[in-house]
Design an enzyme around this catalytic site. Sequence first.
Site, short mmCIF file in Angstrom:
data_model
loop_
_atom_site.label_atom_id
_atom_site.label_comp_id
_atom_site.label_asym_id
_atom_site.label_seq_id
_atom_site.Cartn_x
_atom_site.Cartn_y
_atom_site.Cartn_z
N GLN A 1 -18.49 -6.07 -0.46
CA GLN A 1 -17.67 -6.94 -1.30
C GLN A 1 -17.25 -8.23 -0.60
O GLN A 1 -16.43 -8.98 -1.11
CB GLN A 1 -16.45 -6.18 -1.85
N HIS B 1 0.83 -1.21 0.00
CA HIS B 1 0.00 0.00 0.00
C HIS B 1 0.87 1.26 0.00
O HIS B 1 0.55 2.26 -0.65
CB HIS B 1 -0.87 0.06 1.26
O1 PAF Z 1 -8.41 -3.46 -3.11
C1 PAF Z 1 -9.06 -3.12 -2.11
O2 PAF Z 1 -8.52 -2.97 -1.03
C2 PAF Z 1 -10.56 -2.91 -2.24
O3 PAF Z 1 -11.13 -3.80 -3.13
C3 PAF Z 1 -10.94 -1.47 -2.60
C4 PAF Z 1 -10.44 -1.10 -3.99
C5 PAF Z 1 -10.37 -0.51 -1.57
C6 PAF Z 1 -12.45 -1.31 -2.60
O4 PAF Z 1 -13.00 -1.61 -1.35
#
Ligand code: PAF
Length: 300
Positions: free
Chosen positions: A80, A56
């Site tokens: 999700q 990140h």
């Molecule tokens: O990759 C992620 O961490 C997630 O899928 C995102 C893009 C932040 C969406 O919740």
Amino acid sequence: MNVLTKPEVIGTIEELRSRLADAQKRIECERAERGEAGGPPRIVLVPTMGALHAGHLTLVRRARSIGDIVVVSIFVNPLQFGVGEDLGSYPRTLEADVAALAEEGVPFVFAPTSQVIYPDGAASTRVTAGAVGSLFEGAARPGHFDGMLTVVAKLFNIVGPDVAVFGQKDAQQVFLVERMLADLNFRPAIEVVPIVREDGGLALSSRNLALEPVQRAAARALSAGLEAAASVAAQGAQVALQAAHARIDAQPLVKLDYLVVVDPQTFLPVGDEHHGPARMLVAALVGHTRLIDNVALDLP
Ligand code: PAF
């Protein structure tokens, strides 16, 4: 670049928009005072679900290098996660995340609650990911990509970035976000940052935190398989798949879900008839932890 020592952690949409507007005005004034030309200050968004790791931070550094105002969003998006997935146990480490972002000079962290993002409990209007959204990760995690695209669309509308930065590790996510941008005429450009790997090759992931040491060692078979595939890609997709299988199938702690070569233009599986750029994708369970990885292949 507007560097503050400690990020402002903002929880509401109104406050975020107002702070971003202030920051843009301030940068414009500073530029005018210095007699500098240039367009409006560029906002760059790095969407994350927190539990930040070195991967990140690579995205954040890229964001800082291309933009004037960096916003990192931290939101574990319930939409999700499927039933029985790791929503409850997904690592939440806001304090450590903010400390890491302070080190990177990030001015704004948007860390909303679910109530802020989904005031009615869940979005009843959703983005659908289309046919590719049901393949690979989407087959294993039904609805995952609809939920991911829905929150990404909301974040784009909330933050209004000029650029959004994503990691190549989630190759199918990147493909679908780019498809959504094209199909629905969203404004931001997408910047894709290469996969960051730990020593031994394992792709960095927040889910690696759940691996026991022995599982972590076993999980290296995934990147070893991809590396083996890339080294023989000049002999075609089937030879590359065999090379990857040989490494991955030899590791009993790794339960392979899929290993496939796709066309980067369509994200559909290809075989030896395909020539040129391709991408090999892998997903596996190591213990209860689902891991994904991928590599670019140049097929003859
Ligand atoms: O990759 C992620 O961490 C997630 O899928 C995102 C893009 C932040 C969406 O919740």
